[in-house]
Design a protein around this motif. Structure first.
Motif, PDB file in Angstrom:
ATOM      1  N   MET A 138       0.844  -1.348   0.135  1.00 34.15           N
ATOM      2  CA  MET A 138       0.128  -0.048  -0.010  1.00 34.15           C
ATOM      3  C   MET A 138       0.867   1.338  -0.043  1.00 34.15           C
ATOM      4  SD  MET A 138      -2.971   0.977  -0.247  1.00 34.15           S
ATOM      5  CE  MET A 138      -4.108   1.891   0.310  1.00 34.15           C
ATOM      6  N   ARG A 139       1.990   1.376   0.879  1.00 37.28           N
ATOM      7  CA  ARG A 139       2.673   2.439   0.855  1.00 37.28           C
ATOM      8  C   ARG A 139       3.453   2.722  -0.425  1.00 37.28           C
ATOM      9  NH1 ARG A 139       4.217   7.340   2.472  1.00 37.28           N
ATOM     10  NH2 ARG A 139       6.147   7.541   3.109  1.00 37.28           N
ATOM     11  N   LEU A 140       3.934   1.365  -0.795  1.00 41.43           N
ATOM     12  CA  LEU A 140       4.654   1.568  -2.140  1.00 41.43           C
ATOM     13  C   LEU A 140       3.800   2.057  -3.256  1.00 41.43           C
ATOM     14  CD1 LEU A 140       7.296   0.893  -3.371  1.00 41.43           C
ATOM     15  CD2 LEU A 140       6.428  -1.430  -4.266  1.00 41.43           C
ATOM     16  N   LEU A 141       2.674   1.890  -3.255  1.00 38.73           N
ATOM     17  CA  LEU A 141       1.703   2.593  -4.303  1.00 38.73           C
ATOM     18  C   LEU A 141       1.510   3.989  -4.142  1.00 38.73           C
ATOM     19  CD1 LEU A 141      -1.001  -0.059  -4.648  1.00 38.73           C
ATOM     20  CD2 LEU A 141       0.673   0.284  -6.314  1.00 38.73           C
ATOM     21  N   GLN A 142       1.530   4.223  -3.015  1.00 39.90           N
ATOM     22  CA  GLN A 142       1.448   5.758  -2.414  1.00 39.90           C
ATOM     23  C   GLN A 142       2.608   6.359  -2.906  1.00 39.90           C
ATOM     24  OE1 GLN A 142       1.039   6.481   1.757  1.00 39.90           O
ATOM     25  NE2 GLN A 142       0.581   8.556   1.380  1.00 39.90           N
ATOM     26  N   LEU A 143       3.749   6.009  -2.787  1.00 41.12           N
ATOM     27  CA  LEU A 143       5.001   6.574  -3.125  1.00 41.12           C
ATOM     28  C   LEU A 143       5.269   6.659  -4.849  1.00 41.12           C
ATOM     29  CD1 LEU A 143       7.412   5.105  -0.465  1.00 41.12           C
ATOM     30  CD2 LEU A 143       6.471   7.405  -0.581  1.00 41.12           C
ATOM     31  N   SER A 144       4.522   6.061  -5.500  1.00 43.82           N
ATOM     32  CA  SER A 144       4.832   5.771  -6.807  1.00 43.82           C
ATOM     33  C   SER A 144       4.016   6.925  -7.542  1.00 43.82           C
ATOM     34  CB  SER A 144       4.493   4.292  -7.545  1.00 43.82           C
ATOM     35  OG  SER A 144       2.751   4.041  -7.026  1.00 43.82           O
ATOM     36  N   ASN A 145       3.036   7.693  -6.672  1.00 41.52           N
ATOM     37  CA  ASN A 145       2.286   8.516  -7.340  1.00 41.52           C
ATOM     38  C   ASN A 145       3.087   9.904  -7.441  1.00 41.52           C
ATOM     39  OD1 ASN A 145      -0.379   7.009  -7.523  1.00 41.52           O
ATOM     40  ND2 ASN A 145      -0.685   7.429  -5.667  1.00 41.52           N
ATOM     41  N   PRO A 146       2.831  10.554  -8.369  1.00 39.25           N
ATOM     42  CA  PRO A 146       3.698  11.717  -8.495  1.00 39.25           C
ATOM     43  C   PRO A 146       3.117  12.770  -7.874  1.00 39.25           C
ATOM     44  CG  PRO A 146       2.237  11.873 -10.418  1.00 39.25           C
ATOM     45  CD  PRO A 146       2.102  10.454  -9.743  1.00 39.25           C
ATOM     46  N   LYS A 147       3.868  13.694  -7.270  1.00 41.58           N
ATOM     47  CA  LYS A 147       3.457  14.894  -6.522  1.00 41.58           C
ATOM     48  C   LYS A 147       2.218  16.053  -7.263  1.00 41.58           C
ATOM     49  CE  LYS A 147       7.349  15.882  -3.549  1.00 41.58           C
ATOM     50  NZ  LYS A 147       8.332  16.766  -3.398  1.00 41.58           N
ATOM     51  N   LEU A 148       1.370  16.126  -6.492  1.00 44.88           N
ATOM     52  CA  LEU A 148       0.409  17.129  -7.098  1.00 44.88           C
ATOM     53  C   LEU A 148       0.998  18.585  -7.106  1.00 44.88           C
ATOM     54  CD1 LEU A 148      -2.632  15.798  -5.411  1.00 44.88           C
ATOM     55  CD2 LEU A 148      -1.850  15.208  -7.542  1.00 44.88           C
ATOM     56  N   ILE A 149       0.304  19.144  -7.869  1.00 39.24           N
ATOM     57  CA  ILE A 149       0.842  20.812  -8.100  1.00 39.24           C
ATOM     58  C   ILE A 149      -0.035  21.631  -6.958  1.00 39.24           C
ATOM     59  CG2 ILE A 149       0.683  22.804  -9.474  1.00 39.24           C
ATOM     60  CD1 ILE A 149       1.045  21.056 -11.994  1.00 39.24           C
ATOM     61  N   HIS A 150       0.702  22.448  -6.604  1.00 45.17           N
ATOM     62  CA  HIS A 150       0.011  23.049  -5.456  1.00 45.17           C
ATOM     63  C   HIS A 150      -1.137  23.975  -5.892  1.00 45.17           C
ATOM     64  CE1 HIS A 150      -0.207  26.471  -2.304  1.00 45.17           C
ATOM     65  NE2 HIS A 150       0.524  25.463  -1.506  1.00 45.17           N
ATOM     66  N   PRO A 151      -1.998  24.066  -4.983  1.00 45.60           N
ATOM     67  CA  PRO A 151      -3.226  24.868  -5.425  1.00 45.60           C
ATOM     68  C   PRO A 151      -2.939  26.397  -5.805  1.00 45.60           C
ATOM     69  CG  PRO A 151      -3.667  23.803  -3.200  1.00 45.60           C
ATOM     70  CD  PRO A 151      -2.082  23.477  -3.825  1.00 45.60           C
ATOM     71  N   ASP A 152      -2.214  26.909  -5.240  1.00 44.37           N
ATOM     72  CA  ASP A 152      -1.858  28.589  -5.409  1.00 44.37           C
ATOM     73  C   ASP A 152      -0.946  28.665  -6.624  1.00 44.37           C
ATOM     74  OD1 ASP A 152      -3.540  28.716  -3.379  1.00 44.37           O
ATOM     75  OD2 ASP A 152      -2.044  29.034  -2.011  1.00 44.37           O
ATOM     76  N   PHE A 153      -0.519  27.643  -7.220  1.00 48.48           N
ATOM     77  CA  PHE A 153       0.457  27.857  -8.171  1.00 48.48           C
ATOM     78  C   PHE A 153       0.012  28.453  -9.547  1.00 48.48           C
ATOM     79  CE2 PHE A 153       2.476  25.962 -12.275  1.00 48.48           C
ATOM     80  CZ  PHE A 153       3.859  26.661 -11.934  1.00 48.48           C
ATOM     81  N   GLN A 154       0.709  29.435  -9.978  1.00 43.71           N
ATOM     82  CA  GLN A 154       0.095  30.112 -11.400  1.00 43.71           C
ATOM     83  C   GLN A 154       1.403  29.770 -12.276  1.00 43.71           C
ATOM     84  OE1 GLN A 154      -0.831  33.871 -10.190  1.00 43.71           O
ATOM     85  NE2 GLN A 154      -2.678  33.407  -8.916  1.00 43.71           N
ATOM     86  N   SER A 155       1.035  29.449 -13.406  1.00 44.66           N
ATOM     87  CA  SER A 155       1.848  29.299 -14.357  1.00 44.66           C
ATOM     88  C   SER A 155       2.067  30.511 -15.384  1.00 44.66           C
ATOM     89  CB  SER A 155       1.643  28.223 -15.143  1.00 44.66           C
ATOM     90  OG  SER A 155       2.537  27.920 -16.277  1.00 44.66           O
ATOM     91  N   ASN A 156       3.248  30.927 -15.709  1.00 44.28           N
ATOM     92  CA  ASN A 156       3.467  31.994 -16.573  1.00 44.28           C
ATOM     93  C   ASN A 156       4.009  31.673 -17.836  1.00 44.28           C
ATOM     94  OD1 ASN A 156       5.978  31.639 -15.956  1.00 44.28           O
ATOM     95  ND2 ASN A 156       6.422  33.724 -15.067  1.00 44.28           N
TER      96      ASN A 156
END
Length: 109
Positions: free
Chosen positions: A1-19
């Protein structure tokens, strides 16, 4: 279970604004119309040369490498022979054990 959790990519921060929309790059006219010279083309190619250290493969008992006569007739010195002997293991060295498996230690899932 932990291995599957670690294999997911990080999510983008909700306040991130791409330019990315505002990023522009300009290529000069000289860069667009540049011609490559023959010398630069020649320099970009890999240098190919014949190797004289390796012979064609023959019978398995034959050496692939050429050994000079001087190397074949060379005698080993006492110092070289002493340096070529492997080190002795420490008196405190304990060799690794093979794992011992028993049915009591193995849990079925």
């Amino acid at each position: 279970m932990r291995l599957l959790q670690l294999s997911n990519p990080k999510l983008i921060h909700p306040d991130f604004q791409s330019n990315r929309e505002s990023v522009e790059s300009t290529v000069s006219f000289a860069s667009k119309t540049a011609q490559i010279s023959q010398r630069l083309t020649r320099l970009s190619l890999p240098r190919l040369k014949e190797s004289s250290t390796c012979c064609k493969l023959g019978r398995p008992e034959e050496s692939i490498w050429t050994v000079s006569r001087a190397a074949q007739k060379a005698l080993v010195s006492a110092r070289v022979e002493m340096l070529s002997t492997p080190k002795q293991l420490s008196k405190d060295y304990i060799p690794p054990r093979e794992p011992e498996w028993s049915r009591e230690n193995v849990r079925s899932t």
